[in-house]
Design a protein around this motif. Structure first.
Motif, mmCIF file in Angstrom:
data_model
loop_
_atom_site.group_PDB
_atom_site.id
_atom_site.type_symbol
_atom_site.label_atom_id
_atom_site.label_comp_id
_atom_site.label_asym_id
_atom_site.label_seq_id
_atom_site.Cartn_x
_atom_site.Cartn_y
_atom_site.Cartn_z
ATOM 1 N N PRO A 31 2.509 21.382 -3.078
ATOM 2 C CA PRO A 31 3.577 20.576 -3.642
ATOM 3 C C PRO A 31 4.229 19.640 -2.627
ATOM 4 C CG PRO A 31 4.437 22.733 -3.169
ATOM 5 C CD PRO A 31 2.976 22.742 -2.784
ATOM 6 N N ARG A 32 3.906 19.734 -1.343
ATOM 7 C CA ARG A 32 4.529 18.877 -0.321
ATOM 8 C C ARG A 32 3.689 17.627 -0.146
ATOM 9 N NH1 ARG A 32 7.397 15.864 1.975
ATOM 10 N NH2 ARG A 32 8.007 15.992 4.147
ATOM 11 N N VAL A 33 4.128 16.543 -0.738
ATOM 12 C CA VAL A 33 3.418 15.276 -0.632
ATOM 13 C C VAL A 33 4.297 14.297 0.131
ATOM 14 C CG1 VAL A 33 2.430 13.341 -1.902
ATOM 15 C CG2 VAL A 33 2.170 15.653 -2.790
ATOM 16 N N THR A 34 3.723 13.665 1.131
ATOM 17 C CA THR A 34 4.430 12.641 1.886
ATOM 18 C C THR A 34 3.976 11.286 1.372
ATOM 19 O OG1 THR A 34 4.422 14.061 3.826
ATOM 20 C CG2 THR A 34 4.838 11.728 4.203
ATOM 21 N N THR A 35 4.929 10.437 1.013
ATOM 22 C CA THR A 35 4.596 9.109 0.524
ATOM 23 C C THR A 35 5.073 8.083 1.527
ATOM 24 O OG1 THR A 35 4.894 9.885 -1.741
ATOM 25 C CG2 THR A 35 4.798 7.515 -1.412
ATOM 26 N N SER A 36 4.149 7.222 1.944
ATOM 27 C CA SER A 36 4.452 6.187 2.925
ATOM 28 C C SER A 36 4.141 4.826 2.329
ATOM 29 C CB SER A 36 3.603 6.381 4.185
ATOM 30 O OG SER A 36 3.776 7.677 4.701
ATOM 31 N N LYS A 37 4.960 3.835 2.689
ATOM 32 C CA LYS A 37 4.757 2.474 2.197
ATOM 33 C C LYS A 37 4.353 1.578 3.360
ATOM 34 C CE LYS A 37 7.636 0.686 -0.788
ATOM 35 N NZ LYS A 37 8.781 0.018 -1.447
ATOM 36 N N TYR A 38 3.323 0.773 3.122
ATOM 37 C CA TYR A 38 2.832 -0.178 4.111
ATOM 38 C C TYR A 38 2.786 -1.567 3.472
ATOM 39 C CZ TYR A 38 1.013 3.863 6.698
ATOM 40 O OH TYR A 38 0.885 5.039 7.394
ATOM 41 N N ILE A 39 2.908 -2.592 4.316
ATOM 42 C CA ILE A 39 2.681 -3.957 3.848
ATOM 43 C C ILE A 39 1.590 -4.563 4.728
ATOM 44 C CG2 ILE A 39 4.977 -4.360 2.857
ATOM 45 C CD1 ILE A 39 5.696 -5.884 5.431
ATOM 46 N N ARG A 40 0.856 -5.497 4.141
ATOM 47 C CA ARG A 40 -0.272 -6.110 4.882
ATOM 48 C C ARG A 40 0.272 -6.956 6.027
ATOM 49 N NH1 ARG A 40 -5.491 -6.371 3.565
ATOM 50 N NH2 ARG A 40 -5.166 -5.954 1.362
ATOM 51 N N ASN A 41 -0.349 -6.794 7.189
ATOM 52 C CA ASN A 41 -0.004 -7.604 8.379
ATOM 53 C C ASN A 41 -0.619 -8.976 8.258
ATOM 54 O OD1 ASN A 41 1.711 -6.108 9.925
ATOM 55 N ND2 ASN A 41 0.130 -5.257 11.219
ATOM 56 N N LEU A 93 0.855 -1.179 0.000
ATOM 57 C CA LEU A 93 0.000 0.000 0.000
ATOM 58 C C LEU A 93 0.894 1.233 0.000
ATOM 59 C CD1 LEU A 93 -3.121 0.583 0.512
ATOM 60 C CD2 LEU A 93 -2.481 0.945 2.867
ATOM 61 N N LEU A 94 0.674 2.139 -0.960
ATOM 62 C CA LEU A 94 1.373 3.418 -0.985
ATOM 63 C C LEU A 94 0.357 4.504 -0.665
ATOM 64 C CD1 LEU A 94 3.569 3.050 -4.203
ATOM 65 C CD2 LEU A 94 4.192 2.576 -1.835
ATOM 66 N N VAL A 95 0.677 5.308 0.330
ATOM 67 C CA VAL A 95 -0.228 6.374 0.753
ATOM 68 C C VAL A 95 0.444 7.706 0.458
ATOM 69 C CG1 VAL A 95 -1.432 7.419 2.699
ATOM 70 C CG2 VAL A 95 -1.226 4.927 2.552
ATOM 71 N N PHE A 96 -0.214 8.504 -0.380
ATOM 72 C CA PHE A 96 0.252 9.842 -0.728
ATOM 73 C C PHE A 96 -0.608 10.822 0.059
ATOM 74 C CE2 PHE A 96 0.601 6.932 -4.277
ATOM 75 C CZ PHE A 96 1.944 7.022 -4.619
ATOM 76 N N SER A 97 -0.039 11.375 1.128
ATOM 77 C CA SER A 97 -0.781 12.334 1.936
ATOM 78 C C SER A 97 -0.057 13.668 1.889
ATOM 79 C CB SER A 97 -0.910 11.828 3.375
ATOM 80 O OG SER A 97 0.366 11.618 3.933
ATOM 81 N N GLY A 98 -0.729 14.678 2.289
ATOM 82 C CA GLY A 98 -0.147 16.016 2.213
ATOM 83 C C GLY A 98 -0.634 16.709 0.952
ATOM 84 N N CYS A 99 -0.575 18.002 0.981
ATOM 85 C CA CYS A 99 -1.074 18.776 -0.152
ATOM 86 C C CYS A 99 0.057 19.172 -1.081
ATOM 87 C CB CYS A 99 -1.793 20.023 0.352
ATOM 88 S SG CYS A 99 -3.280 19.620 1.283
#
Length: 141
Positions: free
Chosen positions: A131-141, A123-129
């Motif tokens: 031009p500042r976007v934070t991208t986080s990577k998750y894996i299923r538990n 799962l890739l989550v692009f949060s933030g507005c």
């Protein structure tokens, strides 16, 4: 006569039963469940690079879209909507739940919508507005 009455009662009981696990909306059914935060994207020498995160930060997406933390409490700064693999979904908090006492100390400056890309158990989550976007990577538990 007893058999007829028993069959009628059994039928009524089965009809009256509701599922304790409601089905998630089709837009978010792929992300419902528990995920472990494993990396964040950083720009190193103008090149996007994944950097592993230290510690554990698990999240759970509930069937109504509410994000729960590792203690089962709603996320303080959760978005109001998601775009999951191109499909828009508005979070529907169907059950009131206690929030963490720490939420009063948190400054929620995030965007009201997160863009989420889910493929298999990643799962890739692009949060933030912009031009500042934070991208986080998750894996299923």
């Amino acid at each position: 006569m007893k058999n007829l009455l028993l069959a009628l009662m059994l039928t009524l009981v089965l009809i009256a039963c509701k599922s304790d696990n409601p089905k998630p909306a089709i837009e978010i059914e792929g992300i419902v469940g528990s995920w472990k935060y494993v990396a964040t994207e950083k720009i190193v020498n103008e090149i996007p690079t994944w950097v592993a995160v230290n510690g554990e930060y698990d999240v759970t997406f509930r069937q109504d879209g509410v994000i729960l933390d590792s203690r089962g409490l709603p996320n303080c700064c959760a978005p109001k909507a998601y775009i999951v693999n191109g499909l828009w979904f508005k979070v529907k908090n169907e059950t009131a739940q206690e929030i963490s006492k720490k939420c009063g100390l948190v400054d929620c400056m995030g965007c009201p919508t997160w863009n989420i890309s889910q493929s298999g158990d990643e799962l890739l989550v692009f949060s933030g507005c912009h031009p500042r976007v934070t991208t986080s990577k998750y894996i299923r538990n």
